[in-house]
Design a protein around this motif. Structure first.
Motif, PDB file in Angstrom:
ATOM      1  N   LYS A  14      39.118  35.929  37.552  1.00 54.97           N
ATOM      2  CA  LYS A  14      39.972  37.079  37.226  1.00 54.97           C
ATOM      3  C   LYS A  14      40.283  37.860  38.499  1.00 54.97           C
ATOM      4  O   LYS A  14      39.391  38.176  39.276  1.00 54.97           O
ATOM      5  CB  LYS A  14      39.267  37.995  36.229  1.00 54.97           C
ATOM      6  N   GLU A  15      41.563  38.195  38.645  1.00 56.92           N
ATOM      7  CA  GLU A  15      41.962  39.007  39.794  1.00 56.92           C
ATOM      8  C   GLU A  15      41.402  40.418  39.662  1.00 56.92           C
ATOM      9  O   GLU A  15      41.231  40.920  38.552  1.00 56.92           O
ATOM     10  CB  GLU A  15      43.487  39.085  39.880  1.00 56.92           C
ATOM     11  N   LEU A  16      41.132  41.051  40.777  1.00 53.12           N
ATOM     12  CA  LEU A  16      40.753  42.460  40.760  1.00 53.12           C
ATOM     13  C   LEU A  16      41.916  43.294  40.233  1.00 53.12           C
ATOM     14  O   LEU A  16      43.081  42.988  40.535  1.00 53.12           O
ATOM     15  CB  LEU A  16      40.416  42.942  42.175  1.00 53.12           C
ATOM     16  N   HIS A  20      41.924  44.731  47.361  1.00 53.73           N
ATOM     17  CA  HIS A  20      40.554  44.617  47.880  1.00 53.73           C
ATOM     18  C   HIS A  20      40.120  45.856  48.667  1.00 53.73           C
ATOM     19  O   HIS A  20      38.954  46.219  48.647  1.00 53.73           O
ATOM     20  CB  HIS A  20      40.434  43.385  48.777  1.00 53.73           C
ATOM     21  N   GLY A  21      41.071  46.472  49.366  1.00 54.90           N
ATOM     22  CA  GLY A  21      40.724  47.623  50.193  1.00 54.90           C
ATOM     23  C   GLY A  21      40.873  48.961  49.489  1.00 54.90           C
ATOM     24  O   GLY A  21      40.637  50.010  50.099  1.00 54.90           O
ATOM     25  N   ALA A  22      41.240  48.925  48.208  1.00 45.48           N
ATOM     26  CA  ALA A  22      41.600  50.167  47.510  1.00 45.48           C
ATOM     27  C   ALA A  22      40.408  51.072  47.223  1.00 45.48           C
ATOM     28  O   ALA A  22      40.589  52.252  46.943  1.00 45.48           O
ATOM     29  CB  ALA A  22      42.315  49.848  46.197  1.00 45.48           C
ATOM     30  N   LEU A  23      39.197  50.526  47.255  1.00 46.25           N
ATOM     31  CA  LEU A  23      38.015  51.329  46.917  1.00 46.25           C
ATOM     32  C   LEU A  23      37.373  51.957  48.158  1.00 46.25           C
ATOM     33  O   LEU A  23      36.393  52.696  48.049  1.00 46.25           O
ATOM     34  CB  LEU A  23      36.980  50.482  46.166  1.00 46.25           C
ATOM     35  N   ALA A  24      37.909  51.642  49.339  1.00 45.39           N
ATOM     36  CA  ALA A  24      37.399  52.237  50.575  1.00 45.39           C
ATOM     37  C   ALA A  24      37.680  53.739  50.558  1.00 45.39           C
ATOM     38  O   ALA A  24      38.709  54.156  50.009  1.00 45.39           O
ATOM     39  CB  ALA A  24      38.067  51.586  51.775  1.00 45.39           C
ATOM     40  N   MET A  32      34.437  43.709  49.320  1.00 41.88           N
ATOM     41  CA  MET A  32      35.142  43.166  48.160  1.00 41.88           C
ATOM     42  C   MET A  32      35.591  41.728  48.405  1.00 41.88           C
ATOM     43  O   MET A  32      35.633  40.917  47.472  1.00 41.88           O
ATOM     44  CB  MET A  32      36.338  44.047  47.804  1.00 41.88           C
ATOM     45  N   ARG A  33      35.927  41.402  49.652  1.00 42.57           N
ATOM     46  CA  ARG A  33      36.322  40.007  49.933  1.00 42.57           C
ATOM     47  C   ARG A  33      35.129  39.070  49.718  1.00 42.57           C
ATOM     48  O   ARG A  33      35.276  37.982  49.162  1.00 42.57           O
ATOM     49  CB  ARG A  33      36.849  39.883  51.358  1.00 42.57           C
ATOM     50  N   PHE A  84      32.878  42.527  34.389  1.00 42.04           N
ATOM     51  CA  PHE A  84      32.641  43.824  33.746  1.00 42.04           C
ATOM     52  C   PHE A  84      32.444  44.921  34.784  1.00 42.04           C
ATOM     53  O   PHE A  84      32.931  46.047  34.617  1.00 42.04           O
ATOM     54  CB  PHE A  84      31.399  43.684  32.856  1.00 42.04           C
ATOM     55  N   TYR A  85      31.752  44.575  35.850  1.00 41.08           N
ATOM     56  CA  TYR A  85      31.497  45.532  36.941  1.00 41.08           C
ATOM     57  C   TYR A  85      32.799  45.912  37.653  1.00 41.08           C
ATOM     58  O   TYR A  85      33.120  47.099  37.791  1.00 41.08           O
ATOM     59  CB  TYR A  85      30.512  44.893  37.912  1.00 41.08           C
ATOM     60  N   PHE A  86      33.557  44.916  38.072  1.00 44.88           N
ATOM     61  CA  PHE A  86      34.795  45.212  38.818  1.00 44.88           C
ATOM     62  C   PHE A  86      35.778  46.012  37.957  1.00 44.88           C
ATOM     63  O   PHE A  86      36.482  46.894  38.457  1.00 44.88           O
ATOM     64  CB  PHE A  86      35.459  43.914  39.286  1.00 44.88           C
ATOM     65  N   GLU A  87      35.863  45.694  36.667  1.00 43.73           N
ATOM     66  CA  GLU A  87      36.840  46.340  35.786  1.00 43.73           C
ATOM     67  C   GLU A  87      36.537  47.812  35.531  1.00 43.73           C
ATOM     68  O   GLU A  87      37.421  48.553  35.097  1.00 43.73           O
ATOM     69  CB  GLU A  87      36.904  45.602  34.439  1.00 43.73           C
ATOM     70  N   ALA A  88      35.302  48.245  35.769  1.00 39.06           N
ATOM     71  CA  ALA A  88      34.941  49.642  35.509  1.00 39.06           C
ATOM     72  C   ALA A  88      35.224  50.546  36.701  1.00 39.06           C
ATOM     73  O   ALA A  88      35.079  51.765  36.595  1.00 39.06           O
ATOM     74  CB  ALA A  88      33.467  49.749  35.129  1.00 39.06           C
TER      75      ALA A  88
END
Ligand code: MN
Length: 203
Positions: A14-16, A20-24, A32-33, A84-88
């Motif tokens: 599943k794609e994020l 990838h850099g959006a949570l910095a 994230m990579r 589940f972790y990434f989606e939250a």
């Protein structure tokens, strides 16, 4: 796709739901990579290898978490837990619980800060690799569970609402050995609106 083609295609990575850099700066693009593209995708690849040609092939990942055992359980739960972790998480999250979830948090923990504190303490105290979960029981009560390795509270009939990844691969690039700092960063990214939707669906 037909059902047969879906089965042959296996489980997708599943794609994020963000770049990838959006949570910095709370979670770096480099983390994230590694975490999504290598660790999580690696679990999905192993699930595809392990289920090919078995009765599990094409079954929902969650059914593998509750119904498989041994190496397939470990790999399937790691795949499920990471999705589940990434989606939250979100770059611009709703910072506090609302609605029915907020009422349950106050009832069961006193406040959202107290809940975050309890989960943080559990994450710091967890020995080795694992996950700390917020989950709902059959009556809508909120509970915290510390699970080693690939553990998932669905195995005991609870509904997962939120998880903290306590594997070193989740934080070592950004925080080295400072797990408490990684958990503090995590709380900047939790989208409580998403957690609230999970809680509503659980009831
Ligand atoms: Mn992880």
């Amino acid at each position: 796709m037909t059902k047969e083609k879906e089965r042959a295609a296996g489980y997708p990575v599943k794609e994020l739901p963000y770049a990838h850099g959006a949570l910095a700066p709370h979670i770096s693009e480099e983390t994230m990579r590694y975490h999504h593209d290598l660790h999580y995708a690696g679990y999905v690849a192993r699930v595809n290898e392990l289920t090919a040609g078995t009765p599990f092939a094409g079954r929902p990942l969650g059914e593998l978490v509750t119904g498989a055992d041994g190496v397939l359980l470990n790999q399937a739960a790691q795949a499920w837990n990471h999705e589940f972790y990434f989606e939250a998480l979100a770059p611009d999250p709703s910072r506090e619980p609302s609605g029915a979830l907020a009422e349950a948090v106050v009832r069961d923990f006193g406040s959202a800060d107290a809940l975050r504190g309890a989960m943080t303490r559990a994450a710091v105290a967890l020995f080795g690799s694992g996950w700390v979960w917020l989950a709902a029981d059959a009556g809508g009560g909120l509970v915290i569970r510390s699970e080693s390795n690939a553990g998932n509270p669905m195995r005991e009939g609870l509904v997962p609402l939120l998880c903290i990844d306590v594997w070193e691969h989740a934080y070592y690039i950004d925080h080295r050995n400072r797990r408490a700092d990684a958990v503090a960063a995590f709380w900047h990214l939790v989208d409580w609106e998403r957690v609230g939707r999970r809680y509503a669906a659980a009831r």
